[in-house]
Motif scaffolding. Structure first.
Motif, PDB file in Angstrom:
ATOM      1  N   ALA A  87      10.632  71.824   8.348  1.00 35.83           N
ATOM      2  CA  ALA A  87       9.248  71.807   7.845  1.00 35.83           C
ATOM      3  C   ALA A  87       9.199  72.316   6.415  1.00 35.83           C
ATOM      4  O   ALA A  87       9.838  73.304   6.067  1.00 35.83           O
ATOM      5  N   ILE A 130       6.099  66.786  12.402  1.00 37.03           N
ATOM      6  CA  ILE A 130       7.492  66.776  12.842  1.00 37.03           C
ATOM      7  C   ILE A 130       7.517  66.749  14.359  1.00 37.03           C
ATOM      8  O   ILE A 130       6.974  67.646  15.014  1.00 37.03           O
ATOM      9  N   VAL A 131       8.132  65.729  14.929  1.00 37.48           N
ATOM     10  CA  VAL A 131       8.318  65.641  16.370  1.00 37.48           C
ATOM     11  C   VAL A 131       9.761  66.039  16.660  1.00 37.48           C
ATOM     12  O   VAL A 131      10.705  65.375  16.224  1.00 37.48           O
ATOM     13  N   SER A 132       9.927  67.148  17.379  1.00 38.47           N
ATOM     14  CA  SER A 132      11.251  67.665  17.714  1.00 38.47           C
ATOM     15  C   SER A 132      11.555  67.310  19.159  1.00 38.47           C
ATOM     16  O   SER A 132      11.061  67.955  20.088  1.00 38.47           O
ATOM     17  N   GLN A 168      13.880  73.470  20.319  1.00 38.35           N
ATOM     18  CA  GLN A 168      13.208  72.346  19.667  1.00 38.35           C
ATOM     19  C   GLN A 168      12.201  72.833  18.624  1.00 38.35           C
ATOM     20  O   GLN A 168      12.116  72.288  17.527  1.00 38.35           O
ATOM     21  N   SER A 177       2.460  72.082   7.957  1.00 39.25           N
ATOM     22  CA  SER A 177       3.415  71.266   8.701  1.00 39.25           C
ATOM     23  C   SER A 177       3.119  71.428  10.187  1.00 39.25           C
ATOM     24  O   SER A 177       3.032  72.556  10.677  1.00 39.25           O
ATOM     25  N   PRO A 205       7.053  69.778  19.916  1.00 40.51           N
ATOM     26  CA  PRO A 205       8.237  69.580  20.766  1.00 40.51           C
ATOM     27  C   PRO A 205       7.933  68.549  21.847  1.00 40.51           C
ATOM     28  O   PRO A 205       6.843  68.563  22.432  1.00 40.51           O
ATOM     29  N   VAL A 233      13.093  64.754  14.791  1.00 38.69           N
ATOM     30  CA  VAL A 233      14.270  65.614  14.875  1.00 38.69           C
ATOM     31  C   VAL A 233      14.726  65.599  16.324  1.00 38.69           C
ATOM     32  O   VAL A 233      13.908  65.718  17.239  1.00 38.69           O
ATOM     33  N   VAL A 255       4.392  70.900  13.988  1.00 44.24           N
ATOM     34  CA  VAL A 255       5.636  70.746  14.747  1.00 44.24           C
ATOM     35  C   VAL A 255       5.291  70.534  16.223  1.00 44.24           C
ATOM     36  O   VAL A 255       4.613  71.367  16.835  1.00 44.24           O
ATOM     37  N   ARG A 315      14.181  74.102  15.622  1.00 43.72           N
ATOM     38  CA  ARG A 315      14.717  73.010  14.801  1.00 43.72           C
ATOM     39  C   ARG A 315      13.615  72.345  13.980  1.00 43.72           C
ATOM     40  O   ARG A 315      13.828  71.971  12.820  1.00 43.72           O
ATOM     41  N   GLY A 316      12.445  72.174  14.592  1.00 42.45           N
ATOM     42  CA  GLY A 316      11.338  71.574  13.850  1.00 42.45           C
ATOM     43  C   GLY A 316      10.909  72.434  12.683  1.00 42.45           C
ATOM     44  O   GLY A 316      10.626  71.922  11.587  1.00 42.45           O
TER      45      GLY A 316
END
Length: 228
Positions: free
Chosen positions: A77, A38-40, A69, A6, A10, A60, A8, A72-73
């Motif tokens: 994940a 994943i874009v936080s 950030q 995953s 920010p 997110v 991540v 949270r990501g």
């Protein structure tokens, strides 16, 4: 079997830099390595969210704070391995093979650093970053961090602090899991902040902030100084 990694990222007002960052991830998709991106985001008002969604990333949102950030990501994940990547950092050709090899070996790792600028100043600053990582196991976030989910959680994950979240996690990993190792490939990160502030001035300030943090200074106070 689903892909294990995953990614991540920010973001905050990252619309200009994000496309190149995402484009470099295609290599990992073709290799069957990436489970999700994943874009936080911390509340961008530009095209960041649109770019992320158009690329098929999970978006997110929350308060702007890089540590928060990243945390949270990581929560959303689903991969057994996590790659934390800044939006203005571009992974090098061949990164997927290097990451897969590191995953097979086990242990957290970061890439060598390089800048999208030439000359002695970028070379010296990047050289210090790579030396710091190799000798002390303290990479900054712009070097990208690869860590297994199990090791990440064992170390307590990213702290929601306004500065030094990367150093805090590196030190926690060293205590509980093992020192972060340096991968043989170099990412390319933006030199814009150094070019704006001056290579020597910003490099000295970063070193001063790191020394203060390692001596026990509160991240909130350091962040206020960093913003000034």
């Amino acid at each position: 079997m689903r892909a294990e990694l995953s990614v991540v990222i920010p973001t905050l007002e990252a619309g200009e830099a994000l496309p190149a960052c995402l484009a470099a991830l295609v290599e990992g998709l073709h290799a069957g390595l990436i489970r999700e991106v994943i874009v936080s985001d911390g509340g961008s008002g530009d095209a960041t969210a649109r770019i992320a969604e158009a690329a098929g990333a999970v978006l997110v949102t929350g308060a702007p704070s890089r540590g928060g950030q990243l945390r949270r990501g990581a929560v959303v994940a689903g991969g057994g391995w996590l790659l934390f990547l800044h939006a203005d950092t571009v992974l090098p050709e061949g990164w997927a093979g290097a990451v897969r090899a590191q995953m097979a070996r086990g242990g957290a790792a970061a890439f060598r650093l390089s800048f999208d600028a030439r000359g002695p100043a970028p070379w010296l600053v990047a050289g210090w970053a790579n030396l710091r990582t190799r000798v002390f196991g303290l990479p900054y976030g712009d070097q990208a961090l690869l860590v297994s989910r199990a090791d990440y959680e064992r170390a307590g994950g990213y702290r929601d602090i306004p500065l030094m979240e990367d150093v805090a996690l590196a030190r926690a990993l060293a205590r509980r899991v093992g020192r972060i190792t340096l991968l043989p490939l170099a990412v390319r990160t933006s030199a814009a902040r150094f070019q704006r502030d001056g290579w020597l001035r910003r490099g000295a300030r970063n070193l001063w902030l790191l020394a203060r943090y390692l001596c026990g200074a509160e991240p909130a106070r350091l962040a206020a100084r960093y913003r000034r």
